[in-house]
Design an enzyme around this catalytic site. Structure first.
Site, PDB file in Angstrom:
ATOM      1  N   TYR A 135       0.864  -1.176   0.000  1.00 41.49           N
ATOM      2  CA  TYR A 135       0.000   0.000   0.000  1.00 41.49           C
ATOM      3  C   TYR A 135       0.899   1.222   0.000  1.00 41.49           C
ATOM      4  O   TYR A 135       1.492   1.581   1.020  1.00 41.49           O
ATOM      5  CB  TYR A 135      -0.937   0.000   1.205  1.00 41.49           C
ATOM      6  CG  TYR A 135      -1.817   1.232   1.259  1.00 41.49           C
ATOM      7  CD1 TYR A 135      -2.567   1.612   0.158  1.00 41.49           C
ATOM      8  CD2 TYR A 135      -1.886   2.026   2.404  1.00 41.49           C
ATOM      9  CE1 TYR A 135      -3.365   2.748   0.187  1.00 41.49           C
ATOM     10  CE2 TYR A 135      -2.681   3.156   2.450  1.00 41.49           C
ATOM     11  CZ  TYR A 135      -3.420   3.510   1.339  1.00 41.49           C
ATOM     12  OH  TYR A 135      -4.209   4.645   1.372  1.00 41.49           O
ATOM     13  N   ASP A 194      -2.177  -1.400  -4.148  1.00 32.98           N
ATOM     14  CA  ASP A 194      -2.637  -0.054  -4.470  1.00 32.98           C
ATOM     15  C   ASP A 194      -1.411   0.844  -4.487  1.00 32.98           C
ATOM     16  O   ASP A 194      -0.866   1.179  -3.439  1.00 32.98           O
ATOM     17  CB  ASP A 194      -3.650   0.395  -3.414  1.00 32.98           C
ATOM     18  CG  ASP A 194      -4.111   1.833  -3.613  1.00 32.98           C
ATOM     19  OD1 ASP A 194      -3.702   2.468  -4.604  1.00 32.98           O
ATOM     20  OD2 ASP A 194      -4.867   2.317  -2.753  1.00 32.98           O
ATOM     21  N   HIS A 296     -12.380   0.636  -4.248  1.00 37.46           N
ATOM     22  CA  HIS A 296     -11.556  -0.095  -5.195  1.00 37.46           C
ATOM     23  C   HIS A 296     -12.270  -1.385  -5.590  1.00 37.46           C
ATOM     24  O   HIS A 296     -13.151  -1.866  -4.858  1.00 37.46           O
ATOM     25  CB  HIS A 296     -10.205  -0.478  -4.581  1.00 37.46           C
ATOM     26  CG  HIS A 296      -9.337   0.686  -4.219  1.00 37.46           C
ATOM     27  ND1 HIS A 296      -8.196   1.017  -4.912  1.00 37.46           N
ATOM     28  CD2 HIS A 296      -9.437   1.602  -3.215  1.00 37.46           C
ATOM     29  CE1 HIS A 296      -7.625   2.066  -4.368  1.00 37.46           C
ATOM     30  NE2 HIS A 296      -8.363   2.455  -3.332  1.00 37.46           N
TER      31      HIS A 296
END
Length: 308
Positions: A135, A194, A296
């Site tokens: 992340y 991500d 998402h």
């Protein structure tokens, strides 16, 4: 075949209320990378990770970050950035354990992020592949682009932008080391997560007006470009769909962005070339039984491993 997915759940408790448990039970994935789990171990909902072995690095920032990798078989090795993780099988009680010492020294500049719950990697038991969940910080605008009347957040003089760029610079060095270490162990490498950066014009629905937005700045896009090459890491989704707009993986909750598919592609599978060549199909699960799991969407790729 290995079915592998990545999804930023934007809070696992909220995602479960929207049906994440059913998605995990029915989607048929062998490996799932999660980001923004955002829950201390004691607050995880029952059956949080379904019928999987889980390696979860929650971080130490309440209500923020948290990354995990779910696998059908118990991983043979676990690595984080010097942080405690949760290791648990589907029929086990919660168990904290320290990850095995890593053979890759942490790149300068990443130590300050070791407690944030941003990275975990595992060596799969079912295939010679190292899988990582990342992340990357969201960041912000550089000071030169900050116009208070156009900003939802209070101007910070570029502090969030500079922090993200320092993280990206350090992580690029770490990524190269990690990829080479996997190769030395005889393993392919797959980074999922991500990345909070859209790479090209095909990755943002409104790319013209987004050129001065965080996540699509020229220097951020150049960073993604520098991580990719036919000899190091391949953007698997773009390899399968070289000329497609999207498929987008993130949409704002505001307005009609989701209904109009006005999104961003910021969730990636980045694989070593041999592994990338085995990818045969990708699906972005925009919803599950008519419900969005998160802002998402899961990115699901089928790898026909072993390679021939």
């Amino acid at each position: 075949m290995l079915r592998v997915a990545t999804v930023n759940v934007n809070g696992i408790r909220a995602a479960h209320r929207r049906g994440l448990d059913d998605w995990l039970a029915t989607r048929g994935c062998d490996v799932v990378a999660l980001q923004e789990v955002r829950a201390p171990v004691a607050a995880l909902p029952p059956g949080a990770f379904g019928d999987y072995h889980v390696v979860y690095e929650p971080g130490q920032i309440p209500g923020r970050n948290g990354v995990a990798v779910l696998t059908r078989e118990r991983p043979v090795a676990v690595r984080t950035w010097d942080a405690e993780v949760l290791l648990r099988g589907p029929d086990e009680d919660h168990l904290h354990t320290e990850p095995a010492p890593d053979d890759v020294p942490l790149a300068r500049g990443l130590g300050r992020h070791a407690h944030e719950g941003r990275y975990v990697e595992v060596d799969l038991a079912e295939a010679p592949i190292t899988v990582a969940s990342l992340y990357l910080p969201k960041g912000g605008l550089p000071a030169r682009l900050q116009v208070p009347s156009r900003m939802r957040e209070k101007p910070d003089g570029g502090a969030r932008y500079e922090r993200k760029m320092r993280f990206m610079d350090a992580f690029a060095r770490q990524l190269a080391r990690t990829r080479r270490a996997a190769r030395a162990r005889g393993r392919e490498f797959l980074l999922m997560g991500d990345l909070n950066v859209a790479h090209t014009k095909l990755d943002v629905a409104s790319w013209r007006r987004s050129q001065t937005s965080e996540g699509f700045l020229p220097e951020e896009r150049a960073w993604i470009e520098a991580q990719l090459s036919p000899r190091t890491l391949v953007d698997v989704v773009r390899r399968l769909h070289p000329d497609t707009e999207g498929p987008y993986t993130w949409w704002s909750w505001l307005g009609e962005a989701y209904a109009k598919d006005a999104g961003w592609r910021i969730d990636y599978h980045l694989a070593t070339p041999r592994l990338a060549r085995t990818a045969t199909a990708v699906v972005v699960d925009r919803d599950h039984r008519g419900v969005r799991l998160s802002d998402h969407a899961p990115v699901v790729v089928d790898y026909h491993w072993p390679a021939v």
